[in-house]
Motif scaffolding. Structure first.
Motif, PDB file in Angstrom:
ATOM      1  N   UNK A 171      26.279  86.069  26.414  1.00 41.85           N
ATOM      2  CA  UNK A 171      25.717  86.349  27.743  1.00 41.85           C
ATOM      3  C   UNK A 171      23.971  86.001  27.639  1.00 41.85           C
ATOM      4  N   UNK A 172      23.301  86.342  26.463  1.00 39.65           N
ATOM      5  CA  UNK A 172      21.922  86.160  26.192  1.00 39.65           C
ATOM      6  C   UNK A 172      21.346  84.917  26.394  1.00 39.65           C
ATOM      7  N   UNK A 173      22.117  83.950  25.580  1.00 39.05           N
ATOM      8  CA  UNK A 173      21.754  82.381  25.818  1.00 39.05           C
ATOM      9  C   UNK A 173      22.175  81.640  27.309  1.00 39.05           C
ATOM     10  N   UNK A 174      23.180  82.563  27.807  1.00 39.48           N
ATOM     11  CA  UNK A 174      23.702  81.862  29.183  1.00 39.48           C
ATOM     12  C   UNK A 174      22.478  82.321  30.055  1.00 39.48           C
ATOM     13  N   UNK A 175      22.256  83.330  29.897  1.00 36.56           N
ATOM     14  CA  UNK A 175      21.224  83.888  31.281  1.00 36.56           C
ATOM     15  C   UNK A 175      19.855  83.136  30.778  1.00 36.56           C
ATOM     16  N   UNK A 176      19.387  83.033  29.755  1.00 34.36           N
ATOM     17  CA  UNK A 176      18.156  82.481  29.515  1.00 34.36           C
ATOM     18  C   UNK A 176      18.214  80.968  29.794  1.00 34.36           C
ATOM     19  N   UNK A 177      19.350  80.358  29.474  1.00 33.17           N
ATOM     20  CA  UNK A 177      19.494  78.873  29.762  1.00 33.17           C
ATOM     21  C   UNK A 177      19.618  78.717  31.311  1.00 33.17           C
ATOM     22  N   UNK A 178      20.106  79.744  32.132  1.00 32.64           N
ATOM     23  CA  UNK A 178      20.158  79.770  33.539  1.00 32.64           C
ATOM     24  C   UNK A 178      18.790  79.765  34.077  1.00 32.64           C
ATOM     25  N   UNK A 179      17.982  80.611  33.473  1.00 27.84           N
ATOM     26  CA  UNK A 179      16.709  80.771  34.000  1.00 27.84           C
ATOM     27  C   UNK A 179      15.889  79.335  33.765  1.00 27.84           C
ATOM     28  N   UNK A 180      15.729  78.917  32.833  1.00 21.80           N
ATOM     29  CA  UNK A 180      15.053  77.656  32.331  1.00 21.80           C
ATOM     30  C   UNK A 180      15.541  76.527  33.159  1.00 21.80           C
ATOM     31  N   UNK A 181      16.933  76.504  33.491  1.00 21.47           N
ATOM     32  CA  UNK A 181      17.564  75.460  34.207  1.00 21.47           C
ATOM     33  C   UNK A 181      16.940  75.535  35.637  1.00 21.47           C
ATOM     34  N   UNK A 182      16.997  76.532  36.185  1.00 17.29           N
ATOM     35  CA  UNK A 182      16.698  76.839  37.581  1.00 17.29           C
ATOM     36  C   UNK A 182      14.940  76.564  37.806  1.00 17.29           C
ATOM     37  N   UNK A 183      14.220  76.952  36.690  1.00 22.62           N
ATOM     38  CA  UNK A 183      12.812  76.482  36.654  1.00 22.62           C
ATOM     39  C   UNK A 183      12.727  74.778  36.551  1.00 22.62           C
ATOM     40  N   UNK A 184      13.436  74.384  35.981  1.00 15.54           N
ATOM     41  CA  UNK A 184      13.315  72.980  35.586  1.00 15.54           C
ATOM     42  C   UNK A 184      13.667  72.085  36.895  1.00 15.54           C
ATOM     43  N   UNK A 185      14.750  72.569  37.434  1.00 15.30           N
ATOM     44  CA  UNK A 185      15.180  72.061  38.526  1.00 15.30           C
ATOM     45  C   UNK A 185      13.976  71.994  39.593  1.00 15.30           C
ATOM     46  N   UNK A 186      13.474  73.173  39.853  1.00 19.80           N
ATOM     47  CA  UNK A 186      12.458  73.345  40.889  1.00 19.80           C
ATOM     48  C   UNK A 186      11.262  72.705  40.604  1.00 19.80           C
TER      49      UNK A 186
ATOM     50  N   UNK B  71      11.177  69.754  38.936  1.00 20.80           N
ATOM     51  CA  UNK B  71      11.371  68.537  39.011  1.00 20.80           C
ATOM     52  C   UNK B  71      11.482  68.002  40.335  1.00 20.80           C
ATOM     53  N   UNK B  72      11.742  68.900  41.348  1.00 19.03           N
ATOM     54  CA  UNK B  72      11.955  68.804  42.724  1.00 19.03           C
ATOM     55  C   UNK B  72      10.462  68.755  43.125  1.00 19.03           C
ATOM     56  N   UNK B  73       9.631  69.633  42.628  1.00 20.07           N
ATOM     57  CA  UNK B  73       8.220  69.643  43.111  1.00 20.07           C
ATOM     58  C   UNK B  73       7.306  68.375  42.648  1.00 20.07           C
ATOM     59  N   UNK B  74       7.770  68.046  41.469  1.00 19.66           N
ATOM     60  CA  UNK B  74       6.978  66.640  40.814  1.00 19.66           C
ATOM     61  C   UNK B  74       7.276  65.592  41.416  1.00 19.66           C
ATOM     62  N   UNK B  75       8.633  65.342  42.133  1.00 18.20           N
ATOM     63  CA  UNK B  75       8.956  64.118  42.620  1.00 18.20           C
ATOM     64  C   UNK B  75       8.146  64.079  44.150  1.00 18.20           C
TER      65      UNK B  75
ATOM     66  N   UNK C 120      13.806  77.760  48.692  1.00 20.69           N
ATOM     67  CA  UNK C 120      14.737  77.965  47.283  1.00 20.69           C
ATOM     68  C   UNK C 120      13.916  78.333  46.047  1.00 20.69           C
ATOM     69  N   UNK C 121      12.894  78.037  46.125  1.00 21.41           N
ATOM     70  CA  UNK C 121      11.814  78.609  45.032  1.00 21.41           C
ATOM     71  C   UNK C 121      11.430  80.090  45.363  1.00 21.41           C
ATOM     72  N   UNK C 122      11.049  80.222  46.716  1.00 18.03           N
ATOM     73  CA  UNK C 122      10.694  81.840  46.903  1.00 18.03           C
ATOM     74  C   UNK C 122      11.801  82.583  47.099  1.00 18.03           C
TER      75      UNK C 122
END
Length: 542
Positions: free
Chosen positions: A299-314, A316-320, A330-332
């Motif tokens: 659970x711990x690596x899954x939750x951490x990965x989900x958090x980093x993935x969400x931040x990375x997607x947002x 990247x979306x902002x950077x493009x 979606x960010x707020x």
């Protein structure tokens, strides 16, 4: 100044006709009624017996004392660090109006749930100037989210409903005040809602953080007037926090050395976050349930990965490209709102889907704001949304069924107790053998001894004893076992509720009862449930 959440097609928000608004509001109310209907007439469960019984007996003149005292009044044998006078007030009013008729209590839950859905609608439609249909879809999706089955069907779950109602009211009025800073009524309503929320459930203390997040994501110009009015709002919230802190110090100063741990980085917290995520994103629920043992172990690596993935997607979306209402939504409301809403759960020692009631409001608002950007393809967006809503409703019904069945079994037990008490003879004891959990729902967990006392059962001098797993304290079983072993010349009536939800009555003669007591005396004293099962098995053996 243009509102960044305005229509993406460049058109200004149009004034909707009263008829269209009325239709939208009717649909939202109908959706919450559809969700609550199947459990509206169901009986009390678990903690309900303690709180309903307590507040039926409490006088209205004693209510102000709950601002500086634990709202449970020590019924659980210890002081709970919970100041919830406004939640208590709803029980007081229901008790005065309805007594032990559960219909009135469920109506209150329904009204609170409807109020939350209407605020989701207003936040999308008025605060973000979205299309009327987008606000309606967001509110219906919120009403049918599967995590709502517990707080809607379980009467004591209203603490989450009332807290969320005050939270959303504080957020909507506070954000509206910052947009229309000349209207002081929004300031007063926001601060009042914040105060009611903080004295309803503790997670409401984070409401100013949600307003701050909205200000960061959805304001484009910070004028001196805006800063001044923001200062008024947050100073008002600080005053409320100070009042709450003073009241809590008066109430719980004796508990200063027993502060509750908030293990943000523990494996237990990560496991609860894993469960929150699979309930929050409904399509993940079945997958997470089927493979939960394997997934919970990581659970711990899954939750951490989900958090980093969400931040990375947002990111990247902002950077493009430039920030858009879709990204802001979606960010707020998708990420930041979820983090704020679940942060207080770090202090919780258990998982419950109702903890996501507030978080699901953010998800629904994000969807509503996002949908309004598809004005050119609104029929496609509406069609896809209907499919999503119906899927959520199916999941909601599946979850609510367990609460409905458990409440029905609880009612059958109380009816059987009512019928058997007048029949009890001399030296006869009434035994209740019932599961504490039925179909995964806490049916009579922590229900006794409250469910076996007035106002739920008739007053009687005859002893009534229940399964040890239904008592709120393990120490209760010690006293119950000691009392049972003194009943050497008695007979009994046994009321049993089985795993199929059937209630049966078993008459036990004196010889069989004496034999069962002998079996109880040889049972393991350290395992109450095993001892009880051995005792019940002997009662049913001729």
């Amino acid at each position: 100044m243009k509102n960044p959440a305005a229509h993406s097609d460049g058109t200004s928000p149009r004034r909707e006709s009263p008829a269209r608004v009325l239709i939208a509001l009717t649909l939202v109310v109908a959706a919450t009624l559809r969700a609550a209907w199947s459990t509206m007439d169901r009986y009390f469960l678990g903690d309900d017996f303690a709180y309903v019984g307590r507040f039926i007996q409490l006088k209205f003149s004693e209510w102000p004392s709950l601002f500086v005292n634990d709202w449970s009044g020590g019924v659980w044998g210890a002081v709970l660090p919970e100041l919830r006078p406004f939640a208590a007030l709803t029980f007081l009013i229901d008790g005065a109006l309805w007594g032990t008729n559960p219909l009135g209590y469920h109506l209150t839950n329904f009204f609170l749930d409807t109020g939350c859905a209407l605020l989701v609608f207003l936040i999308v439609w008025r605060l973000h100037e979205a299309r009327l249909w987008a606000g309606c879809i967001a509110a219906v999706l919120f009403a049918w989210h599967p995590t709502h089955a517990e707080p809607v069907a379980w009467i004591t779950g209203r603490v989450d409903l009332l807290g969320t109602l005050a939270y959303l009211g504080c957020f909507f009025c506070g954000a509206t005040y910052l947009r229309q800073s000349s209207n002081v009524k929004w300031l007063a309503l926001s601060i009042a809602s914040f105060g009611i929320g903080c004295f309803s459930k503790e997670f409401c203390l984070t409401a100013p953080l949600a307003i701050a997040a909205w200000a960061i994501f959805f304001r484009t110009a910070l004028t001196s007037a805006w800063r001044r009015h923001a200062l008024h709002l947050f100073v008002g919230c600080v005053v409320i926090v100070v009042i709450v802190a003073v009241c809590r110090h008066i109430a719980f100063s004796s508990m200063a050395g027993r502060s509750q741990s908030t293990a943000l980085f523990s494996a237990e917290f990560a496991e609860r976050q894993f469960d929150y995520l699979r309930w929050y994103w409904t399509p993940l629920y079945d997958f997470g349930r089927d493979y939960r043992p394997q997934l919970a172990a990581i659970a711990t690596p899954l939750v951490v990965m989900a958090g980093f993935l969400s931040i990375a997607i947002l990111a990247l979306w902002h950077w493009r490209g430039p920030t858009t209402p879709r990204w802001r939504a979606w960010a707020c409301y998708g990420l930041v709102w979820y983090l704020i809403a679940t942060l207080p759960m770090a202090a919780a020692s258990y998982f419950s889907p109702r903890h996501l009631y507030l978080a699901s409001a953010g998800l629904s608002i994000a969807l509503g704001v996002w949908l309004t950007t598809f004005s050119a393809k609104r029929w496609w967006a509406c069609g896809a949304s209907v499919v999503v809503m119906l899927y959520h409703l199916a999941c909601f019904d599946q979850t609510a069924a367990a609460w409905r069945h458990s409440a029905k079994l609880s009612e059958r037990l109380i009816e059987s107790i009512h019928a058997e008490i007048p029949k009890l003879g001399k030296n006869e004891v009434l035994l209740i053998d019932t599961p504490d959990v039925f179909e995964g729902v806490a049916m009579w967990s922590w229900a006794t001894p409250f469910a076996l006392q007035p106002p739920f059962t008739p007053p009687t001098a005859k002893p009534i004893l229940a399964s040890p797993n239904t008592y709120f304290s393990p120490g209760q079983w010690v006293h119950q076992r000691a009392f049972l072993e003194t009943l050497t010349s008695s007979h009994a009536t046994l009321i049993r509720a089985d795993a199929a939800g059937l209630v049966s009555i078993v008459r036990v003669d004196e010889a069989t009862f004496s034999k069962a007591l002998s079996a109880l005396q040889t049972a393991d004293e350290t395992n109450p449930f095993s001892a009880w099962r051995k005792f019940i098995a002997a009662l049913q053996t001729p």
